[in-house]
Design a protein around this motif. Structure first.
Motif, PDB file in Angstrom:
ATOM      1  N   ASP A  62       0.826  -1.205   0.000  1.00 49.45           N
ATOM      2  CA  ASP A  62       0.000   0.000   0.000  1.00 49.45           C
ATOM      3  C   ASP A  62       0.864   1.260   0.000  1.00 49.45           C
ATOM      4  N   TYR A  63       1.941   1.243   0.745  1.00 48.62           N
ATOM      5  CA  TYR A  63       2.825   2.413   0.808  1.00 48.62           C
ATOM      6  C   TYR A  63       3.349   2.767  -0.586  1.00 48.62           C
ATOM      7  N   PHE A  64       3.847   1.772  -1.310  1.00 49.14           N
ATOM      8  CA  PHE A  64       4.409   2.071  -2.623  1.00 49.14           C
ATOM      9  C   PHE A  64       3.342   2.311  -3.686  1.00 49.14           C
ATOM     10  N   LEU A  65       2.207   1.663  -3.574  1.00 48.06           N
ATOM     11  CA  LEU A  65       1.127   1.917  -4.523  1.00 48.06           C
ATOM     12  C   LEU A  65       0.562   3.324  -4.375  1.00 48.06           C
ATOM     13  N   ASN A  66       0.638   3.888  -3.179  1.00 47.72           N
ATOM     14  CA  ASN A  66       0.104   5.216  -2.916  1.00 47.72           C
ATOM     15  C   ASN A  66       1.208   6.217  -2.571  1.00 47.72           C
ATOM     16  N   TYR A  67       2.399   5.971  -3.059  1.00 43.08           N
ATOM     17  CA  TYR A  67       3.568   6.789  -2.738  1.00 43.08           C
ATOM     18  C   TYR A  67       3.388   8.216  -3.237  1.00 43.08           C
ATOM     19  N   SER A  68       3.706   9.178  -2.383  1.00 47.37           N
ATOM     20  CA  SER A  68       3.627  10.588  -2.762  1.00 47.37           C
ATOM     21  C   SER A  68       5.009  11.211  -2.678  1.00 47.37           C
ATOM     22  N   GLU A  69       5.578  11.520  -3.836  1.00 47.68           N
ATOM     23  CA  GLU A  69       6.904  12.135  -3.848  1.00 47.68           C
ATOM     24  C   GLU A  69       6.884  13.568  -3.330  1.00 47.68           C
ATOM     25  N   ALA A  70       5.730  14.182  -3.275  1.00 47.82           N
ATOM     26  CA  ALA A  70       5.636  15.556  -2.794  1.00 47.82           C
ATOM     27  C   ALA A  70       6.015  15.658  -1.310  1.00 47.82           C
ATOM     28  N   LEU A  71       5.949  14.543  -0.574  1.00 48.80           N
ATOM     29  CA  LEU A  71       6.299  14.586   0.846  1.00 48.80           C
ATOM     30  C   LEU A  71       7.780  14.838   1.079  1.00 48.80           C
ATOM     31  N   SER A  72       8.634  14.432   0.150  1.00 50.25           N
ATOM     32  CA  SER A  72      10.077  14.578   0.369  1.00 50.25           C
ATOM     33  C   SER A  72      10.772  15.349  -0.742  1.00 50.25           C
ATOM     34  N   ASN A  73      10.019  16.059  -1.556  1.00 53.24           N
ATOM     35  CA  ASN A  73      10.593  16.860  -2.628  1.00 53.24           C
ATOM     36  C   ASN A  73       9.907  18.214  -2.693  1.00 53.24           C
ATOM     37  N   ASP A  74      10.628  19.176  -3.224  1.00 50.50           N
ATOM     38  CA  ASP A  74      10.024  20.484  -3.471  1.00 50.50           C
ATOM     39  C   ASP A  74       9.111  20.368  -4.693  1.00 50.50           C
ATOM     40  N   PHE A  75       8.081  21.196  -4.731  1.00 56.49           N
ATOM     41  CA  PHE A  75       7.138  21.132  -5.845  1.00 56.49           C
ATOM     42  C   PHE A  75       6.461  22.484  -6.034  1.00 56.49           C
ATOM     43  N   VAL A  76       5.808  22.594  -7.178  1.00 55.09           N
ATOM     44  CA  VAL A  76       4.986  23.757  -7.485  1.00 55.09           C
ATOM     45  C   VAL A  76       3.548  23.262  -7.553  1.00 55.09           C
ATOM     46  N   LEU A  77       2.674  23.920  -6.798  1.00 55.30           N
ATOM     47  CA  LEU A  77       1.260  23.577  -6.799  1.00 55.30           C
ATOM     48  C   LEU A  77       0.540  24.573  -7.689  1.00 55.30           C
ATOM     49  N   LYS A  78      -0.171  24.044  -8.688  1.00 54.42           N
ATOM     50  CA  LYS A  78      -0.881  24.897  -9.639  1.00 54.42           C
ATOM     51  C   LYS A  78      -2.380  24.753  -9.434  1.00 54.42           C
ATOM     52  N   GLY A  79      -3.120  25.668 -10.032  1.00 54.70           N
ATOM     53  CA  GLY A  79      -4.574  25.636  -9.940  1.00 54.70           C
ATOM     54  C   GLY A  79      -5.140  24.261 -10.222  1.00 54.70           C
TER      55      GLY A  79
END
Length: 142
Positions: A62-79
């Motif tokens: 479940d952890y890898f199937l639902n992995y979110s890279e945004a938790l440990s990386n910088d990102f840009v959130l758009k509309g």
């Protein structure tokens, strides 16, 4: 070179955590021990992993199937909630996840994934709950 990680133990000494998660999924910060271990190997160029699951293996899946890279990386959130990562953790990793049995010992787990490593010149194996800061050679023929 493949890295075989044994993720099947019940974690009896960490019972306060392992009643709900397997030992490799005990958190360090916002990521589990397993992620930190894989990140360690990846730092030295070893990015082809085989996870030998056992106790509470569904939590790891479940952890890898639902992995979110945004938790440990910088990102840009758009509309509209679109996330553009500025870098990535695991985009160049290959993770083979194999259920090797709840009661299997290490030898049985390794035998269960034999077909995934037999074509390799070599492979590495490690318990998925131990971390180190020792340098690991980049050369796969050490």
């Amino acid at each position: 070179m493949k890295v075989v990680l044994f993720c099947g133990g019940q974690g009896m000494r960490l019972r306060e955590y392992t009643d709900t998660v397997p030992k490799p999924m005990v958190p360090i910060g916002y990521r589990p021990v397993l992620w930190h271990l894989m990140k360690y190997y990846a730092h030295f160029g070893h990015k082809d992993f085989i996870l030998c699951l056992g106790y509470k293996g569904d939590v790891i899946k479940d952890y890898f199937l639902n992995y979110s890279e945004a938790l440990s990386n910088d990102f840009v959130l758009k509309g509209g909630g679109k996330v553009d990562l500025l870098q990535s953790d695991i985009d160049d990793w290959q993770i083979t996840i194999v259920d090797t049995g709840q009661a299997s010992n290490i030898g049985q787990r390794l035998k269960a994934v034999e077909e995934y490593v037999k074509a390799e010149d070599g492979s590495m194996a490690h318990y998925a709950d131990g971390l180190s800061d020792l340098a690991l050679p980049h050369n796969p023929h050490f």
